[in-house]
Design an enzyme around this catalytic site. Structure first.
Site, PDB file in Angstrom:
ATOM      1  N   GLY A 211     101.991  22.807 123.258  1.00 26.17           N
ATOM      2  CA  GLY A 211     103.142  22.048 123.762  1.00 26.17           C
ATOM      3  C   GLY A 211     102.744  21.120 124.899  1.00 26.17           C
ATOM      4  N   SER A 212     103.658  21.017 125.894  1.00 27.08           N
ATOM      5  CA  SER A 212     103.499  20.018 126.949  1.00 27.08           C
ATOM      6  C   SER A 212     102.326  20.278 127.876  1.00 27.08           C
ATOM      7  CB  SER A 212     104.789  19.940 127.784  1.00 27.08           C
ATOM      8  OG  SER A 212     105.856  19.487 126.979  1.00 27.08           O
ATOM      9  N   THR A 213     101.792  21.483 127.907  1.00 29.97           N
ATOM     10  CA  THR A 213     100.597  21.720 128.730  1.00 29.97           C
ATOM     11  C   THR A 213      99.414  20.898 128.232  1.00 29.97           C
ATOM     12  OG1 THR A 213     100.099  23.671 127.395  1.00 29.97           O
ATOM     13  CG2 THR A 213     101.308  24.019 129.458  1.00 29.97           C
ATOM     14  N   ASN A 214      99.529  20.418 126.968  1.00 31.65           N
ATOM     15  CA  ASN A 214      98.452  19.629 126.386  1.00 31.65           C
ATOM     16  C   ASN A 214      98.517  18.160 126.815  1.00 31.65           C
ATOM     17  OD1 ASN A 214      96.192  19.632 124.426  1.00 31.65           O
ATOM     18  ND2 ASN A 214      97.482  18.151 123.314  1.00 31.65           N
ATOM     19  N   LYS A 215      99.589  17.753 127.542  1.00 28.88           N
ATOM     20  CA  LYS A 215      99.763  16.351 127.921  1.00 28.88           C
ATOM     21  C   LYS A 215      98.712  15.889 128.925  1.00 28.88           C
ATOM     22  CE  LYS A 215     104.714  16.248 126.930  1.00 28.88           C
ATOM     23  NZ  LYS A 215     106.093  16.165 127.483  1.00 28.88           N
TER      24      LYS A 215
END
Length: 854
Positions: free
Chosen positions: A569-573
């Site tokens: 999810g957004s931790t991959n941004k």
């Protein structure tokens, strides 16, 4: 054909037949007569009144022998005499006709052959004839011929004689024997010439004897030529026949004729001799003894042969077999190495123990209940389980318990339970219980590691077992005072982990509480040192209780922090931001007009919350976790460069450092990405990672863009027990230090007042982090179901020391990462900072532009 009598030929002979040369039937030459006497019928000179001879018309012409011819042998008709006498006259027969040596066995039945010392001396006594040849021997051809005649006579003996005493023609072509008729006084016998002496032979009743008046007499005392009645002649003939039969020798060719005895006249078919009466014969003791000795010799020879085989030939084979049965190899278990935390506290230790076993056949049936009760109470097992093992009387070995404390085993042995045995061994203890259970792993009954560090470092921990060769008896006990060979064991080496026991306990407690509170399926927390990438804590909830791992579900055996794959999810941004900054397509202050939705191929992608299209800096987009703004930046980067950045951060490859059960995740090739996947990968959908991989990404950002392989083993001990630190992990620069610092400021904004990770803020410390909320793919269902809530950050932000990552899978009470995972981050980071005595930096947050209008 020749009519000489030959040597005892068959019934075709004329004058009763003569025996072998020089034998009893041979005619003897008189001193004064030129002729040769013939044997009288009956062989005793008791023929007719005056011994009538053959008429002159029947006497064959006589040939004179040529003395100069060596081959002119006396076996022709002239040699045998006109009556066919066997060998003519003997040199020993020149004594007066009426005189002969009396014999003692004249009336004694069958005669025996005289011994050498009883035979008369001289040429006649030595059995030689006038020509010097041995009497009784003939040339081989003549002997064969005479033997055939005798056999023929034997064959025809049972036939009936023709009237007048003439027999049927024999093998030699002569008429049958007339001896019987002559003996009875019938005409046909050969007349004795004047001067001829009475014939002598062994076929007669006995040697001729002289009467006191000098006249020769027969065996019965009658004058030789006196008339006798028919009855007397028959008695004489019968006596001669019996005597001739008794005097046969192996050299004779027929019955009676070969010994000189005259054959009686045929009287029709011979009657079989009467059977002798049955006589009960007792066993011969000598025969029994001989048979017994033979049997004993045979049996003893078998024993002797077997003894030679065993003691001589196969001695080495039996010696080896005996040694194999007697000598046993007993394994000496090596002490397994310990597992400790970074400070040396035991997480897994080996202690001496006992394995208790029992022979159920030795326990009396009346005491089984009592024994089962005592054993169950001391071993902490159910009484029914112990009773079931004691009831197994079909076996002599039942294992009651493994790894029993030595004090308990000693107490049970002192209770004198029948056939209870204790074997020295080691047991694996886990003093911390479920602390880092799935990370440490456990050991099976055979001493082999079955999970976690126990399996990953099994060869190092197990050491090498020793062995001892001892001689044992039938009961398995060692025979005292016997030789033994011992190879000492090599104990295993200790393994020191990078885990801090205290921080591990805090992380494990915090995630366990949040999993329970949120109703999540599971949760994971990882604490990592920024500068060394050493894992300080790796907690899972629910965790495996190592002291009761047999009762735990198999799902708890897996170290979820390193093996469970999920979409981040957004931790991959942060990776998308790093790729955009490295490509210099954006800056933290780049402004985008961001709507709440964006179309990508055939999909419409939305932000986490609805909003109007508004200007937003790239830093602000990261702080508010805008999916649309991230997709807009990723389009400028391109799928190829984005894929390369993901791979550089470790996606799609297995982390090093010896972390047990670590997986590589899933990173498809960018060429295979779908239309929507080119957009979703930018904010962490369409790729899969593990918690360990995501923690390594934030460690790289916090370390100034240098990635270090995660480390779980701090070091080991050598053979001398000295600690040897593990080599540092491999370092790789992923992004520039400038890019890492710019991303850090963006992450610090995410924990600020306008960010989604406000619940992760820690008083007095600058914290940088990022929340993550992703759709969760359920492999069992084959579709997306539920969410994965996560938060990753590090502190202090201006001088990072620790990285903490918290993940909850499929929570039921909420699903946002900032709501569920951020509080776990705060609790664990706060405890770790205090435990590590990391002071706050004291520096204030640098003023940065967050919004587009600022």
């Amino acid at each position: 054909m020749r009519e000489s009598g030959g040597r005892g030929q068959g019934p075709g002979r004329g004058a009763g037949g003569a025996g072998s040369q020089g034998g009893p039937g041979a005619a003897r030459r008189t001193p004064g007569g030129p002729g040769r006497t013939t044997r009288q019928s009956g062989g005793s000179g008791r023929g007719g009144p005056s011994g009538e001879g053959r008429p002159p018309s029947q006497e064959p012409p006589r040939r004179r022998r040529d003395p100069d011819d060596p081959l002119d042998l006396p076996f022709g008709p002239e040699a045998f005499g006109p009556a066919g006498d066997a060998r003519g006259r003997s040199r020993g027969d020149d004594r007066p006709a009426g005189r002969r040596r009396p014999r003692d066995d004249d009336d004694a039945g069958p005669r025996r052959a005289p011994r050498d010392d009883e035979r008369p001396r001289g040429r006649a006594a030595q059995g030689r004839d006038d020509d010097g040849r041995p009497r009784g021997r003939a040339p081989r051809d003549e002997a064969d011929r005479l033997r055939g005649r005798v056999q023929g006579r034997d064959d025809d003996r049972g036939r009936t004689a023709r009237p007048g005493g003439a027999g049927r023609p024999g093998p030699a072509g002569r008429t049958g024997s007339a001896a019987g008729s002559k003996a009875a006084g019938q005409p046909g016998g050969k007349a004795r010439r004047p001067g001829d002496e009475e014939p002598r032979g062994r076929g007669q009743d006995g040697p001729l004897r002289r009467t006191p008046s000098g006249a020769p007499r027969g065996a019965a005392g009658a004058p030789p030529g006196g008339p006798r009645g028919a009855a007397g002649a028959r008695q004489d003939a019968a006596r001669d026949r019996d005597g001739a039969a008794a005097r046969r020798t192996p050299h004779s060719g027929s019955r009676g004729a070969s010994r000189g005895g005259d054959v009686p006249p045929p009287r029709g078919p011979r009657r079989p001799p009467p059977r002798p009466p049955l006589v009960l014969r007792l066993g011969n003791p000598r025969r029994r003894i001989n048979i017994g000795l033979i049997g004993m010799t045979f049996v003893l020879s078998i024993f002797a042969g077997r003894l030679i085989q065993m003691q001589g030939l196969d001695a080495k084979v039996y010696e080896a077999a005996a040694a194999e049965q007697r000598v046993q190899t007993v394994a000496i278990p090596a002490k397994r190495g310990s597992i400790t935390d970074v400070k040396g506290h035991y997480l897994a230790v080996t202690r001496e123990a006992r394995d208790l076993s029992i022979d159920p056949t030795k326990v009396p049936s009346g005491k089984r209940a009592e024994v089962a009760s005592v054993l169950a109470q001391q071993l902490g097992k159910s009484e029914q389980e112990i009773a079931a093992k004691l009831a197994r009387t079909d076996t002599r070995y039942q294992l009651l318990a493994r790894g029993v404390d030595p004090f308990v085993a000693t107490r049970l042995l002192q209770a004198k339970i029948p056939s209870l045995a204790a074997k020295k061994t080691y047991r694996r203890d886990y003093p911390a219980g479920d602390l880092a259970g799935s990370l440490i792993g456990f050991v099976g009954d055979d001493g082999t590691g079955l999970g976690g560090i126990e399996r990953e470092k099994n060869e190092l921990l197990a050491g090498r077992d020793g062995k001892m060769r001892v001689e044992t008896g039938r009961d398995g006990q060692q025979i005292p005072m016997t030789s033994s060979e011992q190879t000492p064991p090599v104990d295993g080496r200790d393994v020191r982990l990078t885990i801090d026991r205290d921080i591990q306990w805090a992380a494990q407690k915090s995630i366990a509480d949040q999993v329970k509170k949120s109703g999540a399926d599971s949760g994971t927390v990882i604490v990592m040192d920024v500068q060394t990438a050493q894992i300080i804590a790796m907690a899972n909830a629910p965790e495996l209780d190592l002291n009761n791992w047999r009762k735990a579900p198999e799902s708890s055996f897996v170290n979820k922090a390193a093996s469970v794959v999920f979409e981040p999810g957004s931790t991959n941004k942060v990776i998308t931001a790093a790729a955009a900054l490295e490509a210099k397509v954006v800056t933290p202050d780049t402004v985008y007009r961001v709507p709440d939705r964006i179309k990508c191929a055939d999909q419409v992608l939305r932000d986490a919350h609805s909003h109007k299209t508004e200007p937003m800096t790239f830093r602000q987009a990261m702080a508010q976790s805008s999916n649309v703004a991230t997709v807009m930046a990723a389009r400028k980067v391109g799928s190829e460069r984005l894929h390369a950045m993901l791979k550089a951060f470790g996606f799609g490859s297995r982390p090093g450092g010896g972390v047990p059960g670590a997986e590589a995740g899933l990173l498809p090739d960018y060429k295979k990405w779908s239309g929507s996947q080119n957009c979703t990968v930018a904010y962490g959908q369409g790729v899969s990672v593990t918690a360990l991989q995501m923690a390594s990404v934030y460690q790289t950002i916090a370390n100034g863009g240098v990635k270090i392989e995660p480390q779980i083993v701090a070091g080991t001990t050598d053979e001398h027990g000295r600690f040897v630190p593990a080599p540092p992990g491999k370092q790789t620069r992923v992004v520039s230090e400038t890019t890492a610092k710019e991303i850090t400021t963006m992450l610090e904004s995410a924990v600020g007042e306008e960010g989604t990770g406000q619940l992760a803020a820690i008083d007095g410390y600058r914290v940088a982090g990022k929340t993550g909320t992703a759709n969760r793919y359920d492999a069992e269902l084959g579709r997306y179901d539920g969410y994965t809530a996560s938060f990753a950050g590090f502190a202090p932000a201006d001088k990072p020391r620790l990285v903490v990552l918290s993940v909850l899978q499929n929570p039921k009470n909420g699903h946002f990462g900032g709501q569920l995972a951020a509080p776990v981050f705060k609790d664990v980071m706060t405890f770790a900072i205090k435990s590590k005595k990391i002071p706050p930096t004291g520096s204030a947050v640098s003023p940065v532009r967050v919004g587009a209008g600022q």
